[in-house]
Design a protein around this motif. Structure first.
Motif, PDB file in Angstrom:
ATOM      1  N   ALA A 266       0.821  -1.208   0.000  1.00 37.81           N
ATOM      2  CA  ALA A 266       0.000   0.000   0.000  1.00 37.81           C
ATOM      3  C   ALA A 266       0.856   1.260   0.000  1.00 37.81           C
ATOM      4  N   LYS A 267       2.058   1.198   0.597  1.00 38.35           N
ATOM      5  CA  LYS A 267       2.935   2.353   0.671  1.00 38.35           C
ATOM      6  C   LYS A 267       3.848   2.472  -0.543  1.00 38.35           C
ATOM      7  N   GLU A 268       3.736   1.559  -1.501  1.00 39.84           N
ATOM      8  CA  GLU A 268       4.578   1.615  -2.683  1.00 39.84           C
ATOM      9  C   GLU A 268       4.539   3.001  -3.283  1.00 39.84           C
ATOM     10  N   LYS A 269       5.687   3.495  -3.620  1.00 41.80           N
ATOM     11  CA  LYS A 269       5.817   4.860  -4.125  1.00 41.80           C
ATOM     12  C   LYS A 269       5.095   5.035  -5.454  1.00 41.80           C
ATOM     13  N   THR A 270       4.238   6.020  -5.515  1.00 42.17           N
ATOM     14  CA  THR A 270       3.621   6.381  -6.783  1.00 42.17           C
ATOM     15  C   THR A 270       4.353   7.616  -7.286  1.00 42.17           C
ATOM     16  N   ILE A 271       4.464   7.711  -8.594  1.00 39.90           N
ATOM     17  CA  ILE A 271       5.175   8.848  -9.158  1.00 39.90           C
ATOM     18  C   ILE A 271       4.197   9.730  -9.930  1.00 39.90           C
ATOM     19  N   ASP A 272       4.535  10.977 -10.028  1.00 40.95           N
ATOM     20  CA  ASP A 272       3.761  11.928 -10.810  1.00 40.95           C
ATOM     21  C   ASP A 272       4.211  11.753 -12.257  1.00 40.95           C
TER      22      ASP A 272
ATOM     23  N   LEU B  99       5.918   5.279 -23.186  1.00 43.88           N
ATOM     24  CA  LEU B  99       6.865   4.784 -22.200  1.00 43.88           C
ATOM     25  C   LEU B  99       6.138   3.913 -21.184  1.00 43.88           C
ATOM     26  N   GLU B 100       6.506   2.651 -21.114  1.00 37.96           N
ATOM     27  CA  GLU B 100       5.964   1.782 -20.078  1.00 37.96           C
ATOM     28  C   GLU B 100       6.838   1.950 -18.843  1.00 37.96           C
ATOM     29  N   ILE B 101       6.194   2.171 -17.707  1.00 37.83           N
ATOM     30  CA  ILE B 101       6.885   2.472 -16.466  1.00 37.83           C
ATOM     31  C   ILE B 101       6.828   1.268 -15.530  1.00 37.83           C
ATOM     32  N   GLU B 102       7.958   0.970 -14.928  1.00 41.01           N
ATOM     33  CA  GLU B 102       8.052  -0.120 -13.952  1.00 41.01           C
ATOM     34  C   GLU B 102       9.018   0.312 -12.854  1.00 41.01           C
ATOM     35  N   ASP B 103       8.568   0.259 -11.623  1.00 47.77           N
ATOM     36  CA  ASP B 103       9.407   0.654 -10.483  1.00 47.77           C
ATOM     37  C   ASP B 103       9.979   2.059 -10.638  1.00 47.77           C
ATOM     38  N   GLY B 104       9.194   2.972 -11.223  1.00 46.70           N
ATOM     39  CA  GLY B 104       9.623   4.352 -11.355  1.00 46.70           C
ATOM     40  C   GLY B 104      10.617   4.628 -12.474  1.00 46.70           C
TER      41      GLY B 104
END
Length: 155
Positions: free
Chosen positions: A19-25, A140-145
């Motif tokens: 749940a705390k996994e970092k989300t990016i803008d 761009l496919e995003i994975e782990d930021g």
């Protein structure tokens, strides 16, 4: 009983971590990606600008740029292959200008940037003058930021 308590606590901590996994803008990420990519195309670009750009990519990044590069498979040396290819063209432009036109985001998994670029230079392989103006779309496919797959399309 102790095993059940341990299992419950472990699951609870796992759920909290997810749940705390970092989300990016992704809008901000797209701007940063665009700026760093454009810097690699500048007439005075160096390996420094290239490495700053490459830091945004996963080690096994996949890349396609139709019609020249059609296989976007993710391979362990994906970033190294991009470094080699981009180094070959580094500094080939005598003029490069780009304008970001649109940014499209798709939850936390992808972002698309649409931009117009104008370039002039000398092709490093055949020493022929090059000049082009085009509208591009990069998905761009995003994975782990970081960027996991790049797909480039011409309008």
């Amino acid at each position: 009983m102790t095993k059940w308590l341990f299992l419950f606590v472990s699951l609870a901590f796992s759920a909290m971590s997810i749940a705390k996994e970092k989300t990016i803008d992704l809008n901000k990420f797209a701007q940063e990606y665009f700026e760093k990519m454009v810097a690699t195309q500048s007439p005075n670009a160096t390996a420094k600008e290239l490495e700053v750009y490459l830091a945004l990519l996963k080690e096994d990044v996949g890349h396609s740029h139709l019609p020249w590069e059609t296989d976007d498979a993710r391979l362990p040396d994906g970033k190294q292959a991009m470094r080699k290819g981009m180094t070959f063209y580094l500094g080939a432009h005598t003029h490069y200008q780009a304008e970001l036109l649109d940014v499209f985001t798709f939850n936390q998994s992808a972002v698309a940037i649409r931009y117009k670029n104008d370039a002039k230079g000398i092709h490093p392989q055949n020493n022929q003058a090059i000049a082009y103006s085009q509208v591009m779309m990069e998905v761009l496919e995003i994975e782990d930021g970081k960027v996991a797959v790049i797909r480039k399309y011409h309008e």
